[in-house]
Design an enzyme around this catalytic site. Structure first.
Site, mmCIF file in Angstrom:
data_model
loop_
_atom_site.group_PDB
_atom_site.id
_atom_site.type_symbol
_atom_site.label_atom_id
_atom_site.label_comp_id
_atom_site.label_asym_id
_atom_site.label_seq_id
_atom_site.Cartn_x
_atom_site.Cartn_y
_atom_site.Cartn_z
ATOM 1 N N GLY A 192 28.376 45.551 35.631
ATOM 2 C CA GLY A 192 28.882 45.580 36.961
ATOM 3 C C GLY A 192 29.969 44.678 37.311
ATOM 4 C CD GLU A 215 32.427 48.584 37.752
ATOM 5 O OE1 GLU A 215 31.941 47.663 38.007
ATOM 6 O OE2 GLU A 215 32.106 49.514 38.148
ATOM 7 C CB VAL A 249 25.357 49.674 30.824
ATOM 8 C CG1 VAL A 249 24.046 49.426 30.041
ATOM 9 C CG2 VAL A 249 26.413 48.595 30.602
ATOM 10 N N GLY A 282 24.591 45.689 42.078
ATOM 11 C CA GLY A 282 24.428 46.034 43.453
ATOM 12 C C GLY A 282 23.164 45.415 43.907
ATOM 13 C CG HIS A 456 57.478 21.712 54.056
ATOM 14 N ND1 HIS A 456 57.276 22.851 53.415
ATOM 15 C CD2 HIS A 456 58.549 21.139 53.823
ATOM 16 C CE1 HIS A 456 58.421 22.759 52.359
ATOM 17 N NE2 HIS A 456 58.998 21.575 52.611
HETATM 18 P P1 NAD Z 1 28.639 46.116 43.791
HETATM 19 O O1 NAD Z 1 28.179 47.377 44.078
HETATM 20 O O2 NAD Z 1 29.985 45.285 44.523
HETATM 21 O O3 NAD Z 1 28.881 46.137 42.345
HETATM 22 C C1 NAD Z 1 28.105 46.533 41.417
HETATM 23 C C2 NAD Z 1 28.942 47.258 40.428
HETATM 24 O O4 NAD Z 1 28.172 47.509 39.205
HETATM 25 C C3 NAD Z 1 29.705 48.364 40.643
HETATM 26 O O5 NAD Z 1 31.210 48.464 40.546
HETATM 27 C C4 NAD Z 1 29.046 49.682 39.743
HETATM 28 O O6 NAD Z 1 30.148 50.685 39.627
HETATM 29 C C5 NAD Z 1 28.812 48.856 38.590
HETATM 30 N N1 NAD Z 1 27.608 49.422 37.698
HETATM 31 C C6 NAD Z 1 26.383 50.002 38.320
HETATM 32 N N2 NAD Z 1 25.775 50.629 37.418
HETATM 33 C C7 NAD Z 1 26.418 50.450 36.002
HETATM 34 C C8 NAD Z 1 26.119 50.596 34.531
HETATM 35 N N3 NAD Z 1 24.957 51.447 34.481
HETATM 36 N N4 NAD Z 1 27.081 50.490 33.958
HETATM 37 C C9 NAD Z 1 28.209 49.877 34.204
HETATM 38 N N5 NAD Z 1 28.586 49.522 35.502
HETATM 39 C C10 NAD Z 1 27.740 49.810 36.505
HETATM 40 O O7 NAD Z 1 27.465 45.113 43.760
HETATM 41 P P2 NAD Z 1 27.325 43.596 43.681
HETATM 42 O O8 NAD Z 1 28.453 43.049 42.877
HETATM 43 O O9 NAD Z 1 25.802 43.342 43.048
HETATM 44 O O10 NAD Z 1 27.326 42.772 45.079
HETATM 45 C C11 NAD Z 1 26.199 43.461 46.009
HETATM 46 C C12 NAD Z 1 26.836 43.062 47.679
HETATM 47 O O11 NAD Z 1 26.559 41.736 47.784
HETATM 48 C C13 NAD Z 1 28.082 43.688 47.711
HETATM 49 O O12 NAD Z 1 28.242 44.128 49.114
HETATM 50 C C14 NAD Z 1 28.978 42.143 47.919
HETATM 51 O O13 NAD Z 1 30.134 42.507 48.633
HETATM 52 C C15 NAD Z 1 27.927 41.477 48.463
HETATM 53 N N6 NAD Z 1 28.116 39.929 48.002
HETATM 54 C C16 NAD Z 1 29.340 39.363 48.514
HETATM 55 C C17 NAD Z 1 29.592 37.991 48.073
HETATM 56 C C18 NAD Z 1 31.140 37.214 48.381
HETATM 57 O O14 NAD Z 1 31.374 37.895 49.604
HETATM 58 N N7 NAD Z 1 31.417 36.352 47.955
HETATM 59 C C19 NAD Z 1 28.931 37.261 47.127
HETATM 60 C C20 NAD Z 1 27.810 38.102 46.456
HETATM 61 C C21 NAD Z 1 27.440 39.377 47.043
#
Ligand code: NAD
Length: 482
Positions: A192, A215, A249, A282, A456
């Site tokens: 991810g 990803e 994956v 996620g 500035h």
């Molecule tokens: P996400 O859904 O943003 O990303 C997870 C990614 O994993 C996706 O792009 C998906 O396509 C990929 N994925 C899933 N299964 C896969 C596989 N088998 N093989 C390869 N890729 C795969 O989830 P996240 O990054 O875990 O974040 C979760 C939530 O938490 C989000 O809503 C995020 O905005 C929030 N969050 C935000 C912050 C921040 O604002 N700084 C920090 C932490 C979390």
């Protein structure tokens, strides 16, 4: 109702940013308030602050800060004419600093709770019928039943499991554990390249790991403006992050001190041998066991709680906020604002939340931050827009501090000049975005920003210059470059 049952005006289930803020605001408004939270820290004690303080954003940013210093000393300091000799890294000490920050922040919330007379109850809360909440230990032993006129569900979210990559806590770990590693993995894989995978990858890369992000989607950071995601991909691959897009994956297995990962992309299937694998695929809402079936709380098929525009669930007097609902992104500041909103609503103060001006931030180096719509989304609906892009390298402050990577992009309505989106990649983007959020909150135009005097030299001039560049008035860039 059993005799002696403790009653409140407000019970909050969950002590993360959404929950603890609701409790504080409710108590400030004179309501008798309890907050039920079950987070247990490394010393076995309750620790307020939820994932955000204990295992999410705060520890990630603490480690990011340490990793940036290490990286600077190793790769950037010599340019200043400073010789630091050989440097080494002590991950355990770095982790202790991070743990101290967590303890301080959590204690700070506990002190504020004490000041406002909020009852902090350690245990898992479960919504029953008749506005009752059952509190039980992690082992499932019932401790107490309390009740309130208003119950706010703010139990947050947790890492989603991926059946093809079962977490074992040692070699295959979730995003929470990825912030507690005691040494730098030599070869680190991350499933991810969403916000979490990307942030973790950036930290461990700077601390010396070889990082491979796998990803499944073809596009990198699809929710960001495409100009920003392209620039991010360019900058981070230049830093050495190995970002493999379209790589799904299909299995991950623990072998002898290694993890073997199988993934598929357009070219076929591939195998990787890694020292550690982080699953960052996620997050899911923590609604399992949050309410008794008889309470009849309405959830969708993914476990999110149904709410209306006032954060009201289908049950009278029961609200849900933060990561438990789909009203806005899973962001701490979204939940925090909803907490204030709900507490004030209960106290009879009428107001609303502007979900259109919630800033998004990705804590990497450089940072990414945006507010409002992306260019691709606006073009898709046929909006008549103007777009400017200002590269940070043209700013004197960026050159002085040696942080010239990145850009500010501004999008306005072509006729009204109203700002529709601001997108930044660059140093301190998380701080800079506040100006754009404020401008949008007041329905400001690019001309408002163009006529605002900016100190500035500062990085904030990037926003000023992007506003000027919309009319080819940029002061520090040749017109053709903007
Ligand atoms: P996400 O859904 O943003 O990303 C997870 C990614 O994993 C996706 O792009 C998906 O396509 C990929 N994925 C899933 N299964 C896969 C596989 N088998 N093989 C390869 N890729 C795969 O989830 P996240 O990054 O875990 O974040 C979760 C939530 O938490 C989000 O809503 C995020 O905005 C929030 N969050 C935000 C912050 C921040 O604002 N700084 C920090 C932490 C979390």
């Amino acid at each position: 109702m059993p005799q002696n049952e403790q009653t409140y005006d407000v019970i909050v289930i969950g002590g993360g940013p959404a929950g603890y803020v609701t409790a504080i605001r409710a108590a400030q408004l004179g309501m008798k308030t309890a907050c039920v939270d079950n987070w247990t820290n490394h010393c076995g004690q309750g620790s307020l602050g939820g994932t955000y303080i204990n295992a999410g954003c705060i520890p990630a940013i603490a480690l990011l800060e340490s990793s940036k210093i290490y990286h600077q000393l190793k790769h950037e300091i010599a340019d200043h004419g400073i010789d630091v000799g050989s440097i080494s890294i002590d991950i355990l000490r770095m982790q202790k600093r991070k743990d101290r920050i967590i303890d301080n922040l959590s204690r700070q919330i506990a002190d504020i709770f004490r000041h406002w007379g909020i009852d902090s109850l350690h245990g898992k809360g479960r919504l029953l019928t008749n506005k009752q909440v059952e509190i039980y230990t992690v082992d499932g032993e019932q401790q107490d039943i309390i009740s309130a006129e208003n119950i706010i569900l703010a139990a947050g979210s947790s890492p989603m499991e991926l059946p093809c990559a079962p977490v074992d806590g040692e070699f295959i770990i979730d995003s929470n554990s990825a912030l507690n590693l005691e040494s730098t993995p030599k070869r680190l894989g991350i499933i991810g390249a969403g916000v979490i995978g990307f942030e973790l990858g950036g930290i461990w890369k700077k601390l010396g790991s070889e990082v491979i992000l796998l990803e499944a989607q073809e596009e990198f950071l699809p929710h960001a403006d495409q100009e920003i995601s392209r620039e991010a991909y360019r900058l981070y691959t230049k830093q050495g992050l190995d970002i493999r897009l379209g790589a799904r994956v299909i299995s991950a297995k623990k072998g002898h001190k290694k993890v073997t990962v199988e993934y598929e992309d357009k070219e076929g299937s591939h195998c990787l041998r890694l020292d550690k694998l982080i699953v960052a695929s996620g997050r899911k809402p923590n609604t399992e066991n949050l309410s008794a079936p008889e309470a009849d709380l309405l959830l969708d098929e993914n476990g999110f709680i149904h709410v209306d525009e006032n954060c009201c669930t289908t049950l009278p007097g029961v609200y849900a906020i933060g990561d438990l609902t789909l009203s806005g992104p899973m962001l701490a500041h979204k939940g925090l604002e909803e907490g204030v909103f709900v507490a004030e609503q209960i106290a009879g103060k009428l107001r609303s939340i502007n979900y259109d001006t919630i800033p998004n931030v990705i804590y990497t180096a450089p940072e990414i931050a945006w507010v409002g719509s992306t260019e691709q989304a606006l073009r898709a609906i046929g909006e008549n827009i103007k777009v400017s892009v200002f590269p940070l390298k043209a700013l004197s402050r960026a050159q002085v501090i040696g942080k010239t990577d990145g850009l500010v992009k501004m999008i306005t309505h072509a006729e009204s000049d109203v700002i529709l989106g601001v997108h930044i990649i660059g140093a301190h983007a998380s701080e800079l975005i506040a100006e754009a959020v404020l401008a949008m909150e007041f329905s400001g135009s690019a001309e408002d920003l163009a006529r605002t005097i900016h100190a500035h030299p500062t990085l904030a001039e990037g926003i000023h210059e992007a506003a000027l560049a919309l009319d080819n008035r940029s002061l520090h860039l040749l017109p053709a470059q903007s």
